[in-house]
Design a protein around this motif. Sequence first.
Motif, PDB file in Angstrom:
ATOM      1  N   VAL A 149       0.854  -1.190   0.000  1.00  0.00           N
ATOM      2  CA  VAL A 149       0.000   0.000   0.000  1.00  0.00           C
ATOM      3  C   VAL A 149       0.886   1.235   0.000  1.00  0.00           C
ATOM      4  N   PHE A 150       0.588   2.165  -0.890  1.00  0.00           N
ATOM      5  CA  PHE A 150       1.318   3.429  -0.955  1.00  0.00           C
ATOM      6  C   PHE A 150       0.313   4.554  -0.719  1.00  0.00           C
ATOM      7  N   PRO A 151       0.182   5.019   0.520  1.00  0.00           N
ATOM      8  CA  PRO A 151      -0.877   5.975   0.857  1.00  0.00           C
ATOM      9  C   PRO A 151      -0.663   7.346   0.227  1.00  0.00           C
ATOM     10  N   ASP A 152      -1.781   8.016  -0.083  1.00  0.00           N
ATOM     11  CA  ASP A 152      -1.731   9.377  -0.602  1.00  0.00           C
ATOM     12  C   ASP A 152      -1.315  10.345   0.491  1.00  0.00           C
ATOM     13  N   THR A 153      -0.954  11.544   0.090  1.00  0.00           N
ATOM     14  CA  THR A 153      -0.622  12.594   1.041  1.00  0.00           C
ATOM     15  C   THR A 153      -1.811  12.848   1.962  1.00  0.00           C
ATOM     16  N   GLY A 154      -1.558  12.908   3.252  1.00  0.00           N
ATOM     17  CA  GLY A 154      -2.621  13.142   4.216  1.00  0.00           C
ATOM     18  C   GLY A 154      -3.303  11.883   4.707  1.00  0.00           C
ATOM     19  N   VAL A 155      -2.878  10.708   4.192  1.00  0.00           N
ATOM     20  CA  VAL A 155      -3.474   9.438   4.590  1.00  0.00           C
ATOM     21  C   VAL A 155      -2.512   8.679   5.500  1.00  0.00           C
ATOM     22  N   GLU A 156      -3.013   8.237   6.633  1.00  0.00           N
ATOM     23  CA  GLU A 156      -2.222   7.470   7.597  1.00  0.00           C
ATOM     24  C   GLU A 156      -2.377   5.983   7.306  1.00  0.00           C
ATOM     25  N   LEU A 157      -1.285   5.244   7.471  1.00  0.00           N
ATOM     26  CA  LEU A 157      -1.303   3.794   7.260  1.00  0.00           C
ATOM     27  C   LEU A 157      -0.869   3.097   8.540  1.00  0.00           C
ATOM     28  N   ALA A 158      -1.691   2.152   8.995  1.00  0.00           N
ATOM     29  CA  ALA A 158      -1.345   1.336  10.161  1.00  0.00           C
ATOM     30  C   ALA A 158      -1.421  -0.128   9.743  1.00  0.00           C
ATOM     31  N   SER A 159      -0.301  -0.812   9.775  1.00  0.00           N
ATOM     32  CA  SER A 159      -0.277  -2.217   9.375  1.00  0.00           C
ATOM     33  C   SER A 159      -0.917  -3.075  10.458  1.00  0.00           C
ATOM     34  N   LEU A 160      -1.768  -4.003  10.045  1.00  0.00           N
ATOM     35  CA  LEU A 160      -2.352  -4.943  10.993  1.00  0.00           C
ATOM     36  C   LEU A 160      -1.295  -5.989  11.363  1.00  0.00           C
ATOM     37  N   PRO A 161      -1.457  -6.676  12.496  1.00  0.00           N
ATOM     38  CA  PRO A 161      -0.446  -7.651  12.928  1.00  0.00           C
ATOM     39  C   PRO A 161      -0.173  -8.714  11.864  1.00  0.00           C
ATOM     40  N   ALA A 162       1.052  -9.223  11.880  1.00  0.00           N
ATOM     41  CA  ALA A 162       1.440 -10.269  10.932  1.00  0.00           C
ATOM     42  C   ALA A 162       0.536 -11.492  11.097  1.00  0.00           C
ATOM     43  N   GLU A 163       0.227 -12.131   9.979  1.00  0.00           N
ATOM     44  CA  GLU A 163      -0.651 -13.296   9.969  1.00  0.00           C
ATOM     45  C   GLU A 163       0.157 -14.547   9.639  1.00  0.00           C
ATOM     46  N   THR A 164      -0.231 -15.651  10.217  1.00  0.00           N
ATOM     47  CA  THR A 164       0.437 -16.934   9.977  1.00  0.00           C
ATOM     48  C   THR A 164      -0.222 -17.648   8.806  1.00  0.00           C
ATOM     49  N   ILE A 165       0.580 -18.051   7.842  1.00  0.00           N
ATOM     50  CA  ILE A 165       0.076 -18.737   6.657  1.00  0.00           C
ATOM     51  C   ILE A 165       0.190 -20.242   6.876  1.00  0.00           C
ATOM     52  N   VAL A 166      -0.925 -20.948   6.704  1.00  0.00           N
ATOM     53  CA  VAL A 166      -0.954 -22.380   7.007  1.00  0.00           C
ATOM     54  C   VAL A 166      -1.615 -23.159   5.871  1.00  0.00           C
ATOM     55  N   ALA A 167      -1.230 -24.432   5.770  1.00  0.00           N
ATOM     56  CA  ALA A 167      -1.907 -25.351   4.861  1.00  0.00           C
ATOM     57  C   ALA A 167      -3.163 -25.854   5.552  1.00  0.00           C
ATOM     58  N   LEU A 168      -4.267 -25.946   4.799  1.00  0.00           N
ATOM     59  CA  LEU A 168      -5.545 -26.316   5.400  1.00  0.00           C
ATOM     60  C   LEU A 168      -6.383 -27.128   4.417  1.00  0.00           C
ATOM     61  N   CYS A 169      -7.270 -27.944   4.966  1.00  0.00           N
ATOM     62  CA  CYS A 169      -8.135 -28.767   4.119  1.00  0.00           C
ATOM     63  C   CYS A 169      -9.282 -29.315   4.949  1.00  0.00           C
ATOM     64  N   ALA A 170     -10.214 -29.939   4.278  1.00  0.00           N
ATOM     65  CA  ALA A 170     -11.314 -30.604   4.968  1.00  0.00           C
ATOM     66  C   ALA A 170     -10.787 -31.837   5.690  1.00  0.00           C
ATOM     67  N   PRO A 171     -11.375 -32.192   6.836  1.00  0.00           N
ATOM     68  CA  PRO A 171     -10.902 -33.384   7.556  1.00  0.00           C
ATOM     69  C   PRO A 171     -10.895 -34.640   6.689  1.00  0.00           C
ATOM     70  N   SER A 172     -11.916 -34.790   5.839  1.00  0.00           N
ATOM     71  CA  SER A 172     -11.994 -35.988   4.985  1.00  0.00           C
ATOM     72  C   SER A 172     -10.852 -36.022   3.977  1.00  0.00           C
ATOM     73  N   LEU A 288     -10.464  -2.427  16.780  1.00  0.00           N
ATOM     74  CA  LEU A 288      -9.958  -3.347  15.772  1.00  0.00           C
ATOM     75  C   LEU A 288      -8.681  -4.027  16.233  1.00  0.00           C
ATOM     76  N   PHE A 289      -7.740  -3.246  16.751  1.00  0.00           N
ATOM     77  CA  PHE A 289      -6.464  -3.842  17.151  1.00  0.00           C
ATOM     78  C   PHE A 289      -6.615  -4.701  18.405  1.00  0.00           C
ATOM     79  N   GLU A 290      -7.550  -4.359  19.272  1.00  0.00           N
ATOM     80  CA  GLU A 290      -7.819  -5.214  20.432  1.00  0.00           C
ATOM     81  C   GLU A 290      -8.392  -6.558  19.983  1.00  0.00           C
ATOM     82  N   GLU A 291      -9.310  -6.527  19.008  1.00  0.00           N
ATOM     83  CA  GLU A 291      -9.891  -7.764  18.494  1.00  0.00           C
ATOM     84  C   GLU A 291      -8.828  -8.615  17.780  1.00  0.00           C
ATOM     85  N   LEU A 292      -7.956  -7.982  17.034  1.00  0.00           N
ATOM     86  CA  LEU A 292      -6.905  -8.715  16.342  1.00  0.00           C
ATOM     87  C   LEU A 292      -5.943  -9.356  17.340  1.00  0.00           C
ATOM     88  N   GLU A 293      -5.637  -8.630  18.397  1.00  0.00           N
ATOM     89  CA  GLU A 293      -4.760  -9.193  19.423  1.00  0.00           C
ATOM     90  C   GLU A 293      -5.418 -10.399  20.099  1.00  0.00           C
TER      91      GLU A 293
END
Length: 297
Positions: A149-172, A288-293
């Motif tokens: 993301v490259f914010p415009d002038t006057g726009v604040e950017l706050a990165s959300l916490p890092a996310e863990t990338i995982v392999a996932l599938c149906a149990p079956s 938002l940040f409390e919920e993410l934490e």
Amino acid sequence: MRHLPPLKSLIAFEAAARLGSFGAAADELSLTPSAISHQIRGLEDTLGISLFHRVGRVVELTDVGRRYAESVTEGINVIAAGTRSIERSGKSDILTIHTVPSFGTQWLMRRLSRFSAIFPDIDVRLNASVSLVNLLSEEADFSIRYGMVFPDTGVELASLPAETIVALCAPSFAKKHKLRKSKDVAGITLIHSEVNIYSWREWQRDHPDVMLKLDRGPRFDRSFMAISAAVDGLGLGLESRLLVERELQEGRLVLPFGAEGPTKVCHHLTYLKAKAHLPKMKAFREWLFEELEASQP
């Protein structure tokens, strides 16, 4: 007494600087290009500096003009935000949130009832799309973006916490293919999220001893669709663990190789600096940040 240039001149200058054209500024303000030029020339005379380079019909901000435009734009945004606050006095605030679809569908939307319970005087409007919104023109109060993301002038950017990338599938699917270790991925059907910043191709580079069938498997341009495909047993997906909390809790998805994986900063919150102090803005940002934490395992 404060020494301020005429407001009409500042508005004309801000529009011309933002749009890069006297003509475009004239159209936006319902004036003639000569009127815009006259206002800016008067402002330059007042300040004793040149704000634009003029070469024929082409105009370009000088270095001083560019710095001044940032200050003027921020000031006008503060005035605009204050005006809207007065106009809504005594009414419920409306908080407009724009988000990329998968984050909105998989994580944010199902939590908004909590926000409304804590802040009953704030009505939330949630828009989900991949299109960019113009925060400067008040299309939204917040925009949650994915990737770079490259914010415009006057726009604040706050990165959300890092996310863990995982392999996932149906149990079956995990049971059918006896998925227990990363080497078990070789030869099975992969679900591809084509716009994700960490894909099976990156996973292959991190696991050079495992050969994947990268040219096969269903492909989706949205994570929520790829997640749904994994729930339906179409293959092994690779997604943010944050986005599959409910599916994991309900047992519709499993993590055959465990809950650990590479971490990536995927999402960012953007908003106008000039509006950051408004109560509704502070309330949502902190919530938002409390919920993410709280979502972190």
